[in-house]
Design a protein around this motif. Structure first.
Motif, PDB file in Angstrom:
ATOM      1  N   PRO A 190       0.828  -1.212   0.000  1.00 17.22           N
ATOM      2  CA  PRO A 190       0.000   0.000   0.000  1.00 17.22           C
ATOM      3  C   PRO A 190       0.865   1.267   0.000  1.00 17.22           C
ATOM      4  CG  PRO A 190      -0.683  -1.549   1.712  1.00 17.22           C
ATOM      5  CD  PRO A 190       0.629  -2.027   1.198  1.00 17.22           C
ATOM      6  N   ALA A 191       0.242   2.368  -0.403  1.00 17.80           N
ATOM      7  CA  ALA A 191       0.961   3.642  -0.413  1.00 17.80           C
ATOM      8  C   ALA A 191       1.370   4.037   1.001  1.00 17.80           C
ATOM      9  CB  ALA A 191       0.091   4.720  -1.051  1.00 17.80           C
ATOM     10  N   GLU A 192       0.511   3.790   1.970  1.00 13.78           N
ATOM     11  CA  GLU A 192       0.810   4.063   3.375  1.00 13.78           C
ATOM     12  C   GLU A 192       0.547   2.787   4.171  1.00 13.78           C
ATOM     13  OE1 GLU A 192      -1.347   7.418   4.727  1.00 13.78           O
ATOM     14  OE2 GLU A 192      -0.411   8.823   3.336  1.00 13.78           O
ATOM     15  N   PRO A 193       1.498   1.858   4.172  1.00 11.26           N
ATOM     16  CA  PRO A 193       1.257   0.568   4.827  1.00 11.26           C
ATOM     17  C   PRO A 193       1.266   0.681   6.342  1.00 11.26           C
ATOM     18  CG  PRO A 193       3.518   0.703   4.078  1.00 11.26           C
ATOM     19  CD  PRO A 193       2.835   1.944   3.562  1.00 11.26           C
ATOM     20  N   SER A 194       0.645  -0.289   6.963  1.00 11.14           N
ATOM     21  CA  SER A 194       0.702  -0.442   8.411  1.00 11.14           C
ATOM     22  C   SER A 194       1.680  -1.574   8.702  1.00 11.14           C
ATOM     23  CB  SER A 194      -0.681  -0.788   8.967  1.00 11.14           C
ATOM     24  OG  SER A 194      -0.606  -1.105  10.339  1.00 11.14           O
ATOM     25  N   CYS A 195       2.710  -1.290   9.487  1.00 13.01           N
ATOM     26  CA  CYS A 195       3.747  -2.280   9.773  1.00 13.01           C
ATOM     27  C   CYS A 195       3.648  -2.720  11.223  1.00 13.01           C
ATOM     28  CB  CYS A 195       5.133  -1.705   9.481  1.00 13.01           C
ATOM     29  SG  CYS A 195       5.380  -1.355   7.719  1.00 13.01           S
ATOM     30  N   LEU A 196       3.627  -4.031  11.417  1.00 10.99           N
ATOM     31  CA  LEU A 196       3.466  -4.605  12.740  1.00 10.99           C
ATOM     32  C   LEU A 196       4.508  -5.690  12.958  1.00 10.99           C
ATOM     33  CD1 LEU A 196      -0.421  -5.123  12.747  1.00 10.99           C
ATOM     34  CD2 LEU A 196       0.827  -3.258  13.855  1.00 10.99           C
ATOM     35  N   SER A 197       4.835  -5.911  14.215  1.00 12.34           N
ATOM     36  CA  SER A 197       5.672  -7.031  14.620  1.00 12.34           C
ATOM     37  C   SER A 197       4.823  -7.921  15.516  1.00 12.34           C
ATOM     38  CB  SER A 197       6.916  -6.538  15.359  1.00 12.34           C
ATOM     39  OG  SER A 197       7.797  -7.606  15.630  1.00 12.34           O
ATOM     40  N   LEU A 198       4.607  -9.164  15.104  1.00 11.67           N
ATOM     41  CA  LEU A 198       3.734 -10.100  15.810  1.00 11.67           C
ATOM     42  C   LEU A 198       4.576 -11.148  16.525  1.00 11.67           C
ATOM     43  CD1 LEU A 198       1.105 -10.745  12.973  1.00 11.67           C
ATOM     44  CD2 LEU A 198       1.069  -8.976  14.729  1.00 11.67           C
ATOM     45  N   GLY A 199       4.237 -11.430  17.774  1.00 13.96           N
ATOM     46  CA  GLY A 199       4.968 -12.454  18.511  1.00 13.96           C
ATOM     47  C   GLY A 199       4.682 -12.364  19.996  1.00 13.96           C
ATOM     48  N   PRO A 200       5.393 -13.099  20.784  1.00 22.23           N
ATOM     49  CA  PRO A 200       6.448 -14.027  20.356  1.00 22.23           C
ATOM     50  C   PRO A 200       5.904 -15.409  20.045  1.00 22.23           C
ATOM     51  CG  PRO A 200       6.432 -13.876  22.741  1.00 22.23           C
ATOM     52  CD  PRO A 200       5.339 -12.950  22.265  1.00 22.23           C
ATOM     53  N   PHE A 201       6.586 -16.112  19.136  1.00 25.96           N
ATOM     54  CA  PHE A 201       6.293 -17.500  18.826  1.00 25.96           C
ATOM     55  C   PHE A 201       7.387 -18.352  19.460  1.00 25.96           C
ATOM     56  CE2 PHE A 201       4.393 -14.899  15.561  1.00 25.96           C
ATOM     57  CZ  PHE A 201       3.115 -15.406  15.463  1.00 25.96           C
ATOM     58  N   GLY A 202       6.972 -19.356  20.220  1.00 27.79           N
ATOM     59  CA  GLY A 202       7.924 -20.088  21.041  1.00 27.79           C
ATOM     60  C   GLY A 202       8.603 -21.257  20.373  1.00 27.79           C
ATOM     61  N   THR A 203       8.040 -21.763  19.257  1.00 29.02           N
ATOM     62  CA  THR A 203       8.621 -22.920  18.593  1.00 29.02           C
ATOM     63  C   THR A 203       8.684 -22.683  17.093  1.00 29.02           C
ATOM     64  OG1 THR A 203       6.526 -24.076  18.223  1.00 29.02           O
ATOM     65  CG2 THR A 203       7.623 -24.418  20.356  1.00 29.02           C
TER      66      THR A 203
END
Length: 218
Positions: free
Chosen positions: A67-80
């Motif tokens: 997108p022209a103005e994206p939304s950026c996210l960091s998802l976590g934590p994943f343990g395995t």
């Protein structure tokens, strides 16, 4: 006479076959039919080369445009690693950009209740005898390592049970220490760029303890 005639006939037949093989030319292979320029020839399935495996760029290719103005996210934590792979597979079709990263972490393994280290092994053993005199049975003196000369009073997964043990020792006159037991571990986070308001939760219905942190889009 008949036998002699048959023998002469067989000799003649053998000579005829030998002469035919000597003068016979093997048939030439048929030339492939002419084809128009730009048209590929047929290739047998066994002769065709297997296509090369996709490289990392192809594996990470995502059909959704950025997108022209994206939304950026960091998802976590994943343990395995298994949790990470499942989340990557679920999220990839709906985002414009996705990658993962591994970060060091500390994992809680429970709680330890103990009496602080004495000045010597003899002093630690004397404390152990005092515990025994008060009816305490579940203990042992640590004789090596970082906890040398401490008196361990139990390892607990539940904080409530650890607190109960410490209070039990306090009523007997012993000032026990309660501390968490941790160890180094690895966690994984997934960084995505998507449309503003992207709803990632329905794509990860089985993921627990996962949070989304806004990050700068690079």
């Amino acid at each position: 006479m008949i036998l002699r005639g048959l023998a002469v006939l067989l000799i003649c037949l053998n000579l005829g076959v030998a002469a035919w093989w000597a003068l016979h030319e093997p048939p030439q292979p048929l030339a492939p039919p002419a084809r128009d320029d730009g048209v590929g020839s047929l290739v047998l399935l066994g002769e065709a080369e297997a296509p090369p495996p996709p490289d990392a760029a192809e594996l990470g290719a995502v059909p959704v445009p950025l997108p022209a103005e994206p939304s950026c996210l960091s998802l976590g934590p994943f343990g395995t690693p298994a949790e990470l792979r499942a989340a990557m597979a679920a999220l990839t079709p709906g985002v414009a950009r996705i990658q993962f990263r591994e970060v060091p972490a500390t994992e809680l393994r429970g709680y330890r209740v103990f009496l602080p280290a004495a000045g010597s092994r003899e002093a630690a053993l004397a404390t152990a005898r005092q515990l025994a005199a008060k009816g305490v049975r579940d203990y042992y003196v640590v004789t090596a390592g970082a906890q040398e000369n401490t008196v361990s009073l139990g390892l607990f997964r539940d904080l409530g049970n650890a607190n109960n043990r410490r209070e039990e020792l306090a009523t007997l006159g012993f000032q026990a220490v309660l501390e968490p037991r941790t160890e180094d571990a690895a966690q994984w986070w997934i960084d995505i760029a998507a449309e503003p308001g992207f709803q990632w939760q329905p794509l990860l219905p089985r993921a627990t303890g996962i949070e989304a942190r806004p990050v700068a889009c690079e």
